[in-house]
Design a protein around this motif. Structure first.
Motif, short mmCIF file in Angstrom:
data_model
loop_
_atom_site.label_atom_id
_atom_site.label_comp_id
_atom_site.label_asym_id
_atom_site.label_seq_id
_atom_site.Cartn_x
_atom_site.Cartn_y
_atom_site.Cartn_z
N LYS A 1 48.77 47.73 32.28
CA LYS A 1 48.79 49.17 32.62
C LYS A 1 48.23 49.44 34.01
CE LYS A 1 47.97 50.67 27.86
NZ LYS A 1 46.89 51.03 26.95
N ASN A 2 47.28 48.60 34.41
CA ASN A 2 46.63 48.81 35.71
C ASN A 2 47.21 47.92 36.81
OD1 ASN A 2 44.47 50.85 35.33
ND2 ASN A 2 43.88 49.45 33.68
N GLY A 3 48.39 47.36 36.52
CA GLY A 3 49.09 46.64 37.56
C GLY A 3 48.63 45.23 37.82
N GLY A 4 47.87 44.64 36.89
CA GLY A 4 47.39 43.27 37.08
C GLY A 4 48.36 42.24 36.52
N LYS B 1 32.20 57.49 43.74
CA LYS B 1 33.63 57.51 44.03
C LYS B 1 34.43 57.57 42.74
CE LYS B 1 33.39 55.30 48.48
NZ LYS B 1 34.02 54.39 49.45
N ARG B 2 35.58 58.21 42.80
CA ARG B 2 36.49 58.15 41.65
C ARG B 2 37.34 56.90 41.77
NH1 ARG B 2 39.93 63.42 41.61
NH2 ARG B 2 38.04 64.27 42.57
N TYR B 3 37.78 56.36 40.65
CA TYR B 3 38.67 55.20 40.75
C TYR B 3 39.60 55.15 39.57
CZ TYR B 3 36.86 51.85 37.26
OH TYR B 3 36.53 51.20 36.11
N GLU B 4 40.72 54.48 39.78
CA GLU B 4 41.60 54.12 38.68
C GLU B 4 42.15 52.73 38.97
OE1 GLU B 4 44.82 56.91 38.27
OE2 GLU B 4 44.96 57.23 40.42
N GLY B 5 42.81 52.14 38.00
CA GLY B 5 43.31 50.78 38.18
C GLY B 5 42.28 49.77 37.75
N LEU B 6 42.57 48.50 38.06
CA LEU B 6 41.68 47.42 37.67
C LEU B 6 40.35 47.51 38.41
CD1 LEU B 6 43.99 44.27 37.54
CD2 LEU B 6 43.09 45.61 35.63
N THR B 7 39.26 47.28 37.71
CA THR B 7 37.94 47.31 38.34
C THR B 7 37.86 46.27 39.45
OG1 THR B 7 37.03 48.00 36.22
CG2 THR B 7 35.47 47.25 37.86
N LYS C 1 38.77 46.50 47.21
CA LYS C 1 39.00 47.59 48.15
C LYS C 1 37.69 48.06 48.77
CE LYS C 1 40.34 52.37 47.99
NZ LYS C 1 40.20 53.41 46.99
N GLU C 2 36.63 48.06 47.97
CA GLU C 2 35.33 48.53 48.44
C GLU C 2 34.48 47.40 49.01
OE1 GLU C 2 34.31 51.62 48.65
OE2 GLU C 2 36.11 52.48 47.72
N ALA D 1 33.78 41.03 31.20
CA ALA D 1 33.18 40.34 32.34
C ALA D 1 33.84 38.98 32.57
CB ALA D 1 31.67 40.17 32.12
N GLN D 2 34.08 38.25 31.48
CA GLN D 2 34.71 36.94 31.62
C GLN D 2 36.13 37.09 32.14
OE1 GLN D 2 34.08 35.45 27.61
NE2 GLN D 2 32.24 34.34 28.22
N MET D 3 36.84 38.10 31.68
CA MET D 3 38.20 38.34 32.15
C MET D 3 38.19 38.74 33.63
SD MET D 3 41.32 38.17 31.47
CE MET D 3 41.80 38.20 29.75
N ASN D 4 37.28 39.61 34.02
CA ASN D 4 37.22 40.01 35.43
C ASN D 4 36.96 38.81 36.34
OD1 ASN D 4 37.83 42.72 35.24
ND2 ASN D 4 35.70 43.35 34.91
N LYS D 5 36.12 37.90 35.88
CA LYS D 5 35.85 36.71 36.71
C LYS D 5 37.08 35.81 36.80
CE LYS D 5 32.36 33.72 38.32
NZ LYS D 5 30.93 33.37 38.30
#
Lengths: 152, 152, 152, 152, 152, 152
Positions: free
Chosen positions: C137-140, F68-74, F80-81, F103-107
């Protein structure tokens, strides 16, 4: 009905967490017997006399509280004391999983005895006798985690 | 002291697990009010009238039981009913983690109200209203998991 | 004995975690039916045809695997398919608490049906269909978490 | 494929919970070897000969059951016995967290060996050997929690 | 601010899980002191000199890493070393429940010291020193679970 | 190294628990970006503008905080930041199990981004935005659970 409850434990030492459970239980019962276990391994660190004295100093003038030593099955001690309730405190899910099995087993051993659970307030949920003994062994100060009447 | 307790829930439907909690609580209190929630999402499946009737059929002649509908904060309903206790059942560690936060929050909102937890007996620990609704939706028979007085 | 097992789920999408469970189960059974649920809410995101096709592409030439759509009670589907086993994967304690109740309930509904649990390997334990849908959904890119035969 | 499974444990003592796991596993395997551990600390309370005899009395005439003592790594014992499966029972999330790590490690040590988990029925989920030993030590009666063939 | 962190533990032995926590922490701090506990019971199996040497062999040329022995309260050791952070790894919910209480207590003992948690990667989440010691005792090979610089 | 961290969430509303996590993180980082999610379902109850304004009122003069506001993948927002760290708070084992997988998925999605966990102090561990929204819906007062700068 007599509404007598047992609050069994090692109380090695008696903490603010234990006190909050007893204080919550007092209005519900005619008598709360704090039952100090003799033979658990955890009890080796403080003498039973010492542990009982500490609790006595906290509930000195409370007519509803009795402090007794006990050994053997908790349900047998309940029967001897004419108590139909066991009180236990719960802090976290680890406590819960452990206490659940004990409570269910006690009810199988004696269906007349009900275990009543009270959750400790959040600000005391991190206090355990095990951690306090560890702090003492390492020379730390535990006075803010135990009732002010107790001097260790 | 009046010893009035609230047992709040959706009871959608009322199960043998709920019944075991109420039955364990009855001797400890002068009155147990089974408080059937109106506005939860879970309540959409069965009408509130239906849910209340089922519980009434179970506790038909029990002078200590009252069945009432409620909405709003549980602690506000307690105050209105002059109740100082909330009763909750616990089946597993998932229940515990959820209920712990609610109970601690309720005590912050009104320190006079204590939540008392009772663990369901092992043979009923797998029963949840959610699973029972799912069985009904899929055409299964739930009669062995609800009090015999209830016909769904 | 026929040794037929059902592996029920939404598979929305089918992940490497699901595949590891199936692969572990294959040697133990004569037939493993991957039962793709029609009516769960989770299924809205991908069409049932799509979900079934993905799994077919993974087990294209495996004579022991069948892929079927199903609705209704899992134990009813087992009976219809002449299966005595339900296979479920477990990743963490949250999975366990959820699955435990379902398995115990299924055995009460039909005592002839046993649920067999397999723990996912550690390197796949963080993968869930829910998280994968969220990434999509978030484009990943989720390609490293699903079987290489599946193109999403 | 030979479909031989090991059910390793201390069985100190063998409980109705253990029996329910074995009984659920028997139809799935050609042989189930109940592997009684020699060197665990838990084993001090009952002699290995005693523990093995108890299990033998339960499965006296069952051709699919073998009872053997073992020490060393479970995966090495599996290899020696030509077994590709380890069976473990799960009661609660505490069991799960513990068993998960062991099962994942065993698969890393020998990828040919799969651990199969079976959840105990709810009515037996509170029974543990540890609690039973504690009841015995305190003079209680455990006969309703162990197979009727065992006299302790 | 000095950004010094302590990573306390028994490291009996130091595993790939421990290494992943240290490696994740290094960029965030100016110095990471791996604090090897002297007096825990777990430490009996390997000598403190041995445990320290192993870690030294892993971080031989890393200017940000120091390896020190310690005893007493962790917060006292932090103060002595001018460290404001404690680093801990988390693998599963059992770890979490245990570590939560310790971290909250440490912050009560010294509010200047913050505990920072890092979750181990999934592929290492099943590794614990306890299981590795058990494998060694039973004659197994643990080389794939520890840093390649360590020979046990 | 730039030491920029993201603290992502719905903050619906921002609680004392969130504030304690941010306050603990500030000394460790050069900049902490509180990233307010736009599209989660939880966000429907309060407008994003409202949620951002509340947080701004709390950190009005803090040079290290950005909102900041955000959407999409963290992980995409981190990139971006130019942030290498994600900060998350943990209250109980339910939080942990959920956050561990994320957390494991983000890594896995971006190995350069580390998630740092901070445990909330015990006295705030029962506070969740979900419970607070529920209190508001039912006409209760949440002012003691949110920063004093916020008026809801």
């Amino acid at each position: 009905m007599n509404r007598i409850a047992i609050f069994p434990g090692s109380f090695s030492p008696f903490t603010l967490g234990h006190k909050s459970v007893v204080d919550s239980a007092i209005p519900l019962f005619n008598k709360v017997i704090i039952a100090v276990g003799i033979n658990s391994e955890k009890n080796q660190y403080f003498l039973i006399e010492e542990r009982m004295q500490w609790i006595e100093s906290v509930y000195d003038n409370n007519q509803k509280i009795e402090i007794k030593r006990y050994e053997g099955l908790t349900v047998d001690f309940c029967k001897k004391e004419n108590a139909n309730y066991i009180i236990r405190g719960l802090r976290d899910s680890h406590d819960f999983t452990f206490e659940k099995n004990i409570a269910q087993m006690n009810k199988k051993l004696n269906p007349d005895i009900e275990t009543i659970f009270i959750i400790t307030p959040p600000e005391l949920s991190h206090i355990s006798s095990t951690i306090l003994r560890d702090i003492i062994k390492n020379g730390g100060d535990i006075s803010e985690f135990i009732p002010k009447e107790i001097n260790i």
